[in-house]
Motif scaffolding. Structure first.
Motif, short mmCIF file in Angstrom:
data_model
loop_
_atom_site.label_atom_id
_atom_site.label_comp_id
_atom_site.label_asym_id
_atom_site.label_seq_id
_atom_site.Cartn_x
_atom_site.Cartn_y
_atom_site.Cartn_z
N ALA A 36 0.84 14.97 13.63
CA ALA A 36 1.73 14.35 14.62
C ALA A 36 0.93 13.50 15.59
O ALA A 36 1.37 12.40 15.98
N MET A 37 -0.24 13.98 15.99
CA MET A 37 -1.09 13.19 16.89
C MET A 37 -1.57 11.91 16.21
O MET A 37 -1.63 10.85 16.83
N VAL A 38 -1.90 12.01 14.92
CA VAL A 38 -2.31 10.82 14.17
C VAL A 38 -1.16 9.80 14.13
O VAL A 38 -1.36 8.60 14.32
N LEU A 39 0.06 10.27 13.88
CA LEU A 39 1.22 9.38 13.86
C LEU A 39 1.43 8.73 15.22
O LEU A 39 1.75 7.54 15.31
N ASP A 50 0.83 -1.21 0.00
CA ASP A 50 0.00 0.00 0.00
C ASP A 50 0.86 1.26 0.00
O ASP A 50 0.56 2.24 -0.70
N THR A 51 1.94 1.23 0.79
CA THR A 51 2.81 2.40 0.88
C THR A 51 3.57 2.62 -0.42
O THR A 51 3.69 3.75 -0.90
N VAL A 59 11.24 8.77 6.25
CA VAL A 59 11.60 9.77 7.26
C VAL A 59 13.05 10.23 7.08
O VAL A 59 13.35 11.43 7.11
N LEU A 60 13.95 9.28 6.89
CA LEU A 60 15.37 9.63 6.74
C LEU A 60 15.61 10.45 5.48
O LEU A 60 16.45 11.36 5.48
N ILE A 78 0.13 10.04 5.46
CA ILE A 78 0.81 11.28 5.87
C ILE A 78 2.24 11.28 5.34
O ILE A 78 2.70 12.26 4.73
N LEU A 79 2.96 10.18 5.53
CA LEU A 79 4.37 10.14 5.14
C LEU A 79 4.56 10.17 3.63
O LEU A 79 5.59 10.65 3.14
N CYS A 80 3.59 9.69 2.88
CA CYS A 80 3.73 9.63 1.42
C CYS A 80 3.21 10.86 0.69
O CYS A 80 3.59 11.07 -0.47
#
Length: 332
Positions: A185-188, A161-162, A250-251, A206-208
């Motif tokens: 941030a709260m969702v994460l 999915d990601t 993230v990195l 969020i990250l994608c």
């Protein structure tokens, strides 16, 4: 003149590659040199290294056109026929434009015996929207296959999915919203605590899809809310390739050259010199940020990338890798 202007531009705007357009470029002369090097039963590998590692991608493509025009032969075909092993992989890899090279690597990562998940992670976690769009086009043109469909069929679960989200190439660009950053941030944080399928989906969305600038704010808010770094939280809460992909994103948001320095170090030291990974990163980043990757490598691991390549590679394969890394700013 063009070469010096290009090098000045890249430095002024923070692009720290190691390969630049060669001055006084003569594609016909280069094509003839390569033809001479590839004649007979053996070949002059020193000439191949000297020419192909010291020309930009655009110049190599022009050389290939001159080679076809003057000699009536395909340069990539001749390289494949005359060379072998990892040295061949380097020389042939240098002949692809970046989108085609990414497509080539993704195809072989999925169509070989098993799927090489780390190749999918390295490429899709780090490329821009434009690079992903060009990569998808190149993939279809080269292999007559749809990249999204192949990823879907060769992977599974939230990892799939990601990847499917990333390959859309729809990340926001330049947008920031501090208020939304606190909400994200709260969702994460909740996703790292509850770990349901729904929360995993929200996490990867969020990250994608958020811009790099927005994610910087989100990661700061995450630290404020949880008292924990986002990478540590992901590592604690998830595992497998899904976890590795999330961490890679993230990195890359934080420091893309540092991510590739880490990947090179792991490929050299953790896997007994994983040649495919080393070759792929050096070629793909040579005109983008390989000089900066070298600097991060030295800062983080105490030894130069040159030192570690010399310890594990040999012969003309070693010479080719070192030549790609060299640039013009530092000695080996």
């Amino acid at each position: 003149i063009f070469c010096s202007q290009y090098m000045s531009w890249t430095r002024n705007y923070g692009v720290q590659g190691t390969i630049f357009p060669a001055p006084n470029f003569n594609p016909v002369a280069d094509a003839q040199m390569l033809a001479g090097a590839l004649q007979g039963f053996g070949c002059d590998k020193d000439t191949l290294v000297a020419v192909l590692t010291q020309r930009s991608t655009a110049q190599r493509l022009t050389i290939a056109e001159a080679y076809q025009s003057v000699l009536g032969r395909d340069l990539i075909g001749d390289l494949r026929e005359k060379l072998s092993d990892h040295f061949k992989d380097v020389m042939v890899g240098l002949m692809y434009p970046p989108p085609s090279y990414d497509a080539h690597e993704l195809w072989h990562a999925m169509k070989g015996a098993g799927t090489e998940e780390n190749c999918l992670i390295d490429i899709l976690a780090s490329r821009t929207n434009g690079e992903i769009f060009q990569m998808r086009e190149a993939y279809y043109l080269q292999y007559g296959s749809n990249l999204q469909e192949d990823i879907y069929s060769e992977t599974s679960g939230h990892f799939r999915d990601t990847l499917m989200n990333l390959v859309q190439g729809t990340r926001e660009e330049g947008y920031t919203d501090p208020a939304m950053a606190a909400q994200d941030a709260m969702v994460l944080w909740e996703a790292c605590q509850q770990k349901t399928g729904e929360h995993k989906t929200m996490l990867q969305m969020i990250l994608c899809n958020k811009s790099y600038q927005q994610l910087w704010l989100v990661f700061q808010e995450f630290q404020n809310i949880s008292g924990q770094d986002i990478v540590d939280a992901i590592n604690e809460c998830y595992d497998g390739y899904f976890q590795e992909l999330l961490v890679a994103i993230v990195l890359c948001v934080r420091d893309k050259p540092a991510y590739f320095a880490y990947r090179l170090y792991s490929a050299i030291h953790d896997f007994g010199f994983h040649n495919k990974t080393v070759i792929r990163i050096l070629i793909a980043r040579s005109e983008i940020d390989l000089m900066t990757i070298r600097k991060r490598y030295k800062e983080r691991y105490g030894k130069s990338l040159f030192h570690d390549i010399k310890n594990f590679a040999s012969g003309h394969y070693e010479k080719a890798l070192l030549a790609i890394c060299a640039g013009d700013a530092e000695d080996y």
